[in-house]
Design a protein around this motif. Sequence first.
Motif, PDB file in Angstrom:
ATOM      1  N   LYS A 194     -11.503  -2.464   8.686  1.00  0.00           N
ATOM      2  CA  LYS A 194     -11.258  -2.481   7.237  1.00  0.00           C
ATOM      3  C   LYS A 194      -9.831  -2.019   6.925  1.00  0.00           C
ATOM      4  O   LYS A 194      -9.131  -2.619   6.109  1.00  0.00           O
ATOM      5  N   LEU A 195      -9.394  -0.951   7.591  1.00  0.00           N
ATOM      6  CA  LEU A 195      -8.045  -0.437   7.381  1.00  0.00           C
ATOM      7  C   LEU A 195      -6.998  -1.449   7.833  1.00  0.00           C
ATOM      8  O   LEU A 195      -6.033  -1.733   7.103  1.00  0.00           O
ATOM      9  N   LEU A 196      -7.169  -2.004   9.014  1.00  0.00           N
ATOM     10  CA  LEU A 196      -6.223  -3.008   9.511  1.00  0.00           C
ATOM     11  C   LEU A 196      -6.163  -4.229   8.600  1.00  0.00           C
ATOM     12  O   LEU A 196      -5.073  -4.738   8.304  1.00  0.00           O
ATOM     13  N   ALA A 197      -7.300  -4.688   8.125  1.00  0.00           N
ATOM     14  CA  ALA A 197      -7.338  -5.854   7.231  1.00  0.00           C
ATOM     15  C   ALA A 197      -6.533  -5.584   5.968  1.00  0.00           C
ATOM     16  O   ALA A 197      -5.797  -6.460   5.495  1.00  0.00           O
ATOM     17  N   LYS A 198      -6.650  -4.386   5.431  1.00  0.00           N
ATOM     18  CA  LYS A 198      -5.891  -4.028   4.217  1.00  0.00           C
ATOM     19  C   LYS A 198      -4.397  -3.971   4.506  1.00  0.00           C
ATOM     20  O   LYS A 198      -3.587  -4.501   3.745  1.00  0.00           O
ATOM     21  N   MET A 199      -4.023  -3.336   5.613  1.00  0.00           N
ATOM     22  CA  MET A 199      -2.612  -3.247   5.972  1.00  0.00           C
ATOM     23  C   MET A 199      -2.008  -4.635   6.160  1.00  0.00           C
ATOM     24  O   MET A 199      -0.904  -4.910   5.688  1.00  0.00           O
ATOM     25  N   ILE A 200      -2.738  -5.514   6.846  1.00  0.00           N
ATOM     26  CA  ILE A 200      -2.272  -6.874   7.119  1.00  0.00           C
ATOM     27  C   ILE A 200      -2.145  -7.675   5.827  1.00  0.00           C
ATOM     28  O   ILE A 200      -1.123  -8.318   5.580  1.00  0.00           O
ATOM     29  N   ALA A 201      -3.169  -7.635   4.996  1.00  0.00           N
ATOM     30  CA  ALA A 201      -3.153  -8.405   3.742  1.00  0.00           C
ATOM     31  C   ALA A 201      -2.093  -7.898   2.774  1.00  0.00           C
ATOM     32  O   ALA A 201      -1.324  -8.686   2.217  1.00  0.00           O
ATOM     33  N   ASP A 202      -2.027  -6.585   2.590  1.00  0.00           N
ATOM     34  CA  ASP A 202      -1.087  -6.012   1.614  1.00  0.00           C
ATOM     35  C   ASP A 202       0.370  -6.251   1.986  1.00  0.00           C
ATOM     36  O   ASP A 202       1.240  -6.270   1.116  1.00  0.00           O
ATOM     37  N   ASN A 203       0.636  -6.400   3.275  1.00  0.00           N
ATOM     38  CA  ASN A 203       2.019  -6.590   3.728  1.00  0.00           C
ATOM     39  C   ASN A 203       2.292  -7.983   4.274  1.00  0.00           C
ATOM     40  O   ASN A 203       3.372  -8.230   4.813  1.00  0.00           O
ATOM     41  N   GLU A 204       1.310  -8.893   4.134  1.00  0.00           N
ATOM     42  CA  GLU A 204       1.455 -10.283   4.591  1.00  0.00           C
ATOM     43  C   GLU A 204       1.952 -10.333   6.035  1.00  0.00           C
ATOM     44  O   GLU A 204       2.922 -11.011   6.359  1.00  0.00           O
ATOM     45  N   ALA A 210      12.262  -4.435   2.213  1.00  0.00           N
ATOM     46  CA  ALA A 210      12.896  -3.129   2.070  1.00  0.00           C
ATOM     47  C   ALA A 210      11.860  -2.038   2.300  1.00  0.00           C
ATOM     48  O   ALA A 210      10.654  -2.259   2.104  1.00  0.00           O
ATOM     49  N   GLN A 211      12.319  -0.867   2.692  1.00  0.00           N
ATOM     50  CA  GLN A 211      11.421   0.255   2.982  1.00  0.00           C
ATOM     51  C   GLN A 211      10.449   0.522   1.829  1.00  0.00           C
ATOM     52  O   GLN A 211       9.262   0.727   2.043  1.00  0.00           O
ATOM     53  N   GLN A 212      10.958   0.506   0.606  1.00  0.00           N
ATOM     54  CA  GLN A 212      10.116   0.807  -0.560  1.00  0.00           C
ATOM     55  C   GLN A 212       9.102  -0.296  -0.873  1.00  0.00           C
ATOM     56  O   GLN A 212       8.188  -0.083  -1.662  1.00  0.00           O
ATOM     57  N   ASP A 213       9.236  -1.457  -0.246  1.00  0.00           N
ATOM     58  CA  ASP A 213       8.301  -2.564  -0.483  1.00  0.00           C
ATOM     59  C   ASP A 213       7.146  -2.601   0.523  1.00  0.00           C
ATOM     60  O   ASP A 213       6.231  -3.406   0.382  1.00  0.00           O
ATOM     61  N   ILE A 214       7.186  -1.732   1.506  1.00  0.00           N
ATOM     62  CA  ILE A 214       6.090  -1.643   2.471  1.00  0.00           C
ATOM     63  C   ILE A 214       4.900  -0.976   1.783  1.00  0.00           C
ATOM     64  O   ILE A 214       5.054   0.049   1.119  1.00  0.00           O
ATOM     65  N   GLN A 215       3.720  -1.549   1.962  1.00  0.00           N
ATOM     66  CA  GLN A 215       2.498  -1.018   1.353  1.00  0.00           C
ATOM     67  C   GLN A 215       1.686  -0.283   2.425  1.00  0.00           C
ATOM     68  O   GLN A 215       1.100  -0.919   3.305  1.00  0.00           O
ATOM     69  N   ILE A 264      -7.182   9.426   1.840  1.00  0.00           N
ATOM     70  CA  ILE A 264      -6.354   9.341   0.627  1.00  0.00           C
ATOM     71  C   ILE A 264      -5.683  10.681   0.381  1.00  0.00           C
ATOM     72  O   ILE A 264      -4.547  10.739  -0.109  1.00  0.00           O
ATOM     73  N   ALA A 265      -6.342  11.763   0.761  1.00  0.00           N
ATOM     74  CA  ALA A 265      -5.787  13.115   0.578  1.00  0.00           C
ATOM     75  C   ALA A 265      -4.512  13.343   1.371  1.00  0.00           C
ATOM     76  O   ALA A 265      -3.729  14.245   1.043  1.00  0.00           O
ATOM     77  N   LEU A 266      -4.278  12.544   2.412  1.00  0.00           N
ATOM     78  CA  LEU A 266      -3.081  12.725   3.242  1.00  0.00           C
ATOM     79  C   LEU A 266      -1.810  12.330   2.498  1.00  0.00           C
ATOM     80  O   LEU A 266      -0.752  12.890   2.739  1.00  0.00           O
ATOM     81  N   ARG A 267      -1.912  11.330   1.639  1.00  0.00           N
ATOM     82  CA  ARG A 267      -0.743  10.846   0.897  1.00  0.00           C
ATOM     83  C   ARG A 267      -1.127  10.498  -0.539  1.00  0.00           C
ATOM     84  O   ARG A 267      -1.107   9.332  -0.940  1.00  0.00           O
ATOM     85  N   PRO A 268      -1.465  11.485  -1.344  1.00  0.00           N
ATOM     86  CA  PRO A 268      -1.862  11.200  -2.738  1.00  0.00           C
ATOM     87  C   PRO A 268      -0.735  10.545  -3.541  1.00  0.00           C
ATOM     88  O   PRO A 268      -0.982   9.866  -4.526  1.00  0.00           O
ATOM     89  N   ASP A 269       0.489  10.714  -3.091  1.00  0.00           N
ATOM     90  CA  ASP A 269       1.631  10.102  -3.779  1.00  0.00           C
ATOM     91  C   ASP A 269       1.669   8.588  -3.618  1.00  0.00           C
ATOM     92  O   ASP A 269       2.382   7.895  -4.348  1.00  0.00           O
ATOM     93  N   LEU A 270       0.886   8.047  -2.688  1.00  0.00           N
ATOM     94  CA  LEU A 270       0.871   6.599  -2.453  1.00  0.00           C
ATOM     95  C   LEU A 270      -0.374   5.919  -3.002  1.00  0.00           C
ATOM     96  O   LEU A 270      -0.631   4.760  -2.702  1.00  0.00           O
ATOM     97  N   LYS A 271      -1.170   6.622  -3.818  1.00  0.00           N
ATOM     98  CA  LYS A 271      -2.381   6.032  -4.383  1.00  0.00           C
ATOM     99  C   LYS A 271      -2.044   4.787  -5.205  1.00  0.00           C
ATOM    100  O   LYS A 271      -1.019   4.731  -5.859  1.00  0.00           O
ATOM    101  N   ASP A 272      -2.954   3.794  -5.141  1.00  0.00           N
ATOM    102  CA  ASP A 272      -2.758   2.568  -5.926  1.00  0.00           C
ATOM    103  C   ASP A 272      -2.733   2.861  -7.404  1.00  0.00           C
ATOM    104  O   ASP A 272      -3.363   3.688  -7.927  1.00  0.00           O
TER     105      ASP A 272
END
Length: 120
Positions: free
Chosen positions: A25-35, A99-104, A112-120
């Motif tokens: 599930k995690l890999l699928a999200k990473m792959i889809a969100d970043n094409e 660009a670095q800031q465009d990586i999802q 989610i608690a590890l990086r609350p600053d990156l929440k959707d």
Amino acid sequence: MIRGVRGATTVEKNDEQGIITATEKLLAKMIADNEIEPENVASVFISVTDDIDSVFPAKALRKFDGWTYVPVMCMKEIQVNGSLPYCIRIMLHLNTEKAQQDIQHAYLEKAIALRPDLKD
């Protein structure tokens, strides 16, 4: 340019099927969100906390078409007092023009608690 795509998730217990499902599930999200196309991936590192040892989470990556030859390695996360239990972390190294800031980055479940600053 090589960029890192980070992700993390948790499981409820040290169960093979649960670990594979959560990792997939995690890999699928990473792959889809970043094409992400597998031919653009340099390597994938997957770490787990000490309480996960029933399966290599990398097994989940092999369920994706075209990912057969992508180098992947599993390892133990360093033990830190008070750290998040039953946690799976992924670092995917990707050749991209983004660009670095465009990586999802993706954080699921209790991770989610590890990086609350990156929440959707």
